[in-house]
Enzyme design. Structure first.
Site, PDB file in Angstrom:
ATOM      1  N   ASP A  26       0.368  -1.091   0.185  1.00  0.00           N
ATOM      2  CA  ASP A  26       0.550  -0.342  -0.065  1.00  0.00           C
ATOM      3  C   ASP A  26       0.598   1.711  -0.003  1.00  0.00           C
ATOM      4  OD1 ASP A  26      -2.979  -1.204   0.974  1.00  0.00           O
ATOM      5  OD2 ASP A  26      -1.343  -2.941   1.766  1.00  0.00           O
ATOM      6  N   HIS A  84      -3.800  -3.979   1.999  1.00  0.00           N
ATOM      7  CA  HIS A  84      -4.330  -3.778   2.438  1.00  0.00           C
ATOM      8  C   HIS A  84      -5.174  -2.826   3.117  1.00  0.00           C
ATOM      9  CE1 HIS A  84      -9.054  -3.752   0.893  1.00  0.00           C
ATOM     10  NE2 HIS A  84      -9.498  -4.085   1.847  1.00  0.00           N
ATOM     11  N   ASP A  85      -4.989  -3.371   4.978  1.00  0.00           N
ATOM     12  CA  ASP A  85      -5.137  -2.376   6.071  1.00  0.00           C
ATOM     13  C   ASP A  85      -3.544  -1.875   5.934  1.00  0.00           C
ATOM     14  OD1 ASP A  85      -7.590  -2.950   6.891  1.00  0.00           O
ATOM     15  OD2 ASP A  85      -7.319  -5.006   8.173  1.00  0.00           O
ATOM     16  N   HIS A  86      -3.624  -0.602   6.094  1.00  0.00           N
ATOM     17  CA  HIS A  86      -2.925   0.283   6.240  1.00  0.00           C
ATOM     18  C   HIS A  86      -2.247   0.450   7.493  1.00  0.00           C
ATOM     19  CE1 HIS A  86      -3.948   2.431   2.448  1.00  0.00           C
ATOM     20  NE2 HIS A  86      -4.338   1.171   2.220  1.00  0.00           N
ATOM     21  N   TYR A 133      -2.036   4.434  -5.528  1.00  0.00           N
ATOM     22  CA  TYR A 133      -3.065   5.305  -5.918  1.00  0.00           C
ATOM     23  C   TYR A 133      -3.607   5.972  -6.998  1.00  0.00           C
ATOM     24  CZ  TYR A 133      -2.668   2.248  -1.494  1.00  0.00           C
ATOM     25  OH  TYR A 133      -3.145   1.429  -0.468  1.00  0.00           O
ATOM     26  N   ASN A 144      -6.689  -4.153  -4.548  1.00  0.00           N
ATOM     27  CA  ASN A 144      -7.995  -3.560  -5.344  1.00  0.00           C
ATOM     28  C   ASN A 144      -7.853  -1.649  -5.952  1.00  0.00           C
ATOM     29  OD1 ASN A 144      -7.542  -2.779  -2.088  1.00  0.00           O
ATOM     30  ND2 ASN A 144      -9.508  -1.325  -3.246  1.00  0.00           N
ATOM     31  N   ASP A 179      -1.379  -2.679  -4.558  1.00  0.00           N
ATOM     32  CA  ASP A 179      -1.775  -1.606  -4.266  1.00  0.00           C
ATOM     33  C   ASP A 179      -0.392  -0.875  -4.022  1.00  0.00           C
ATOM     34  OD1 ASP A 179      -4.564  -2.130  -3.805  1.00  0.00           O
ATOM     35  OD2 ASP A 179      -5.142  -1.124  -1.806  1.00  0.00           O
ATOM     36  N   HIS A 186     -10.285  -2.726   7.128  1.00  0.00           N
ATOM     37  CA  HIS A 186     -11.082  -3.998   6.627  1.00  0.00           C
ATOM     38  C   HIS A 186     -11.640  -4.502   7.574  1.00  0.00           C
ATOM     39  CE1 HIS A 186     -10.382  -0.989   3.002  1.00  0.00           C
ATOM     40  NE2 HIS A 186      -9.476  -1.340   3.318  1.00  0.00           N
TER      41      HIS A 186
END
Length: 330
Positions: free
Chosen positions: A48, A248-250, A84, A119, A81, A222
């Protein structure tokens, strides 16, 4: 003329059918990763991250370079990710240089990068991230939907988790997702799970590590990804997977499983983090949680695995290790 048209239609249909059969039976692509002379491996995990250096991405990259040099890493894993907010617009998108090539410049990071899609990557031109053109632009870059990396004592199974999530299909909001190569979705996921299950069953590696973008277990924003808990987790449990690594979870996070050997390791702190967004779990499961930026290191030998999490100052936040007998039957 009618006979010719009918024959052409038959040939075309047969060709398409054959292609579909080949695709449905295709095994996961496999890559070889050399270990060190003593058989050990060390690597970093970041997720991410792609924000053109903003939200402390550059600071994380700087510390990755320092730790990467100290550990003499062999490669880097990205948990997705990568760009962005909406992936890449094409292979000529300047974001590739501005968020990747020009950010991770330390000598120790000039190693192979194994990347999965998140995503946010699916909101752009997915085929651009998968294109070998990017590898020509920066030889470190390797990104596929799902694939295997054989590193002798350990095998890595990279899984395309975004298509599992129902909400991207049923509640896309104002986002447009690039589903080329995914539809029909049911068949895509069925093939992927069968291929993964078979590859895990056939693996003779001492350690098995699965990498995906989405969480299976998480206390972060999430939370758990229900579709993965139902469809993917049973396969990992049945095949004695040691680690599931995701983004996914930051945040940075370590969760143990009370009913299996699997350790759930989140490394999604490559840039923007979400302060205070946590739902605490049972302390017997929740081993570590940090709602800031950072990354993870992993060191593997025949008999042991050691992980560590770092913040943007290079401070070690959490360590964990496990061991196996040298000749244990798996």
């Amino acid at each position: 003329m009618a006979a010719f048209s009918q024959k052409l239609l038959y040939v075309t249909f047969t060709t398409i059918l054959s292609l579909c059969l080949v695709l449905s039976q295709a095994e996961l692509q496999r890559f070889e990763q050399a270990a060190k002379a003593d058989g050990s491996l060390s690597f970093l995990v970041v997720g991410d991250w792609g924000r053109r250096g903003d939200y402390n991405q550059s600071d994380v990259a700087h510390q990755m370079g320092i730790i990467g040099d100290k550990l003499d890493i062999d490669f880097v894993i990205s948990t997705g990710d990568n760009f962005y907010d909406d992936g890449l617009t094409g292979v000529d998108d300047p974001a590739f240089d501005e968020s990747f090539t020009n950010i991770y410049t330390a000598p120790s990071l000039q190693k192979q990068w194994y990347n999965v899609l998140g995503n946010h990557d699916y909101r752009g031109d997915v085929l651009a991230q998968l294109s070998p053109i990017l590898t020509k632009l920066d030889s470190r870059w390797l990104c596929l939907r799902s694939f295997i990396v054989d590193a002798e004592i350990v095998e890595f199974f990279f899984v395309d988790t975004t298509p599992f999530s129902d909400k991207y299909f049923t509640e896309p909001e104002d986002h447009v997702y690039d589903w080329r190569g995914i539809l029909p979705r049911k068949q895509y996921l069925s093939n992927l799970l069968k291929d993964l299950d078979l590859a895990l069953k056939e693996s003779t590696a001492k350690w098995k590590i699965v990498v995906g973008h989405h969480t299976i277990k998480s206390a972060g924003h999430h939370r758990n990804t229900d579709e993965l808990v139902v469809q993917l987790l049973p396969i990992l449990q049945a095949n004695n997977v040691d680690l599931y690594i995701n983004g996914h979870d930051h945040c940075l996070e370590h969760i143990s499983s009370p009913d299996s050997r699997i350790q759930f390791l989140t490394s999604g702190g490559g840039s923007k983090a979400w302060k205070g967004d946590i739902e605490w779990l049972n302390p017997n499961e929740m081993k570590f949680y940090y709602d800031g930026q950072g990354f993870m290191s992993v060191q593997i030998t025949q008999t042991g695995v050691d992980i560590a999490y770092y913040d943007i100052k290079g401070h070690v936040l959490h360590k964990w290790g496990t061991s196996k007998q040298l000749y244990a039957n798996m």
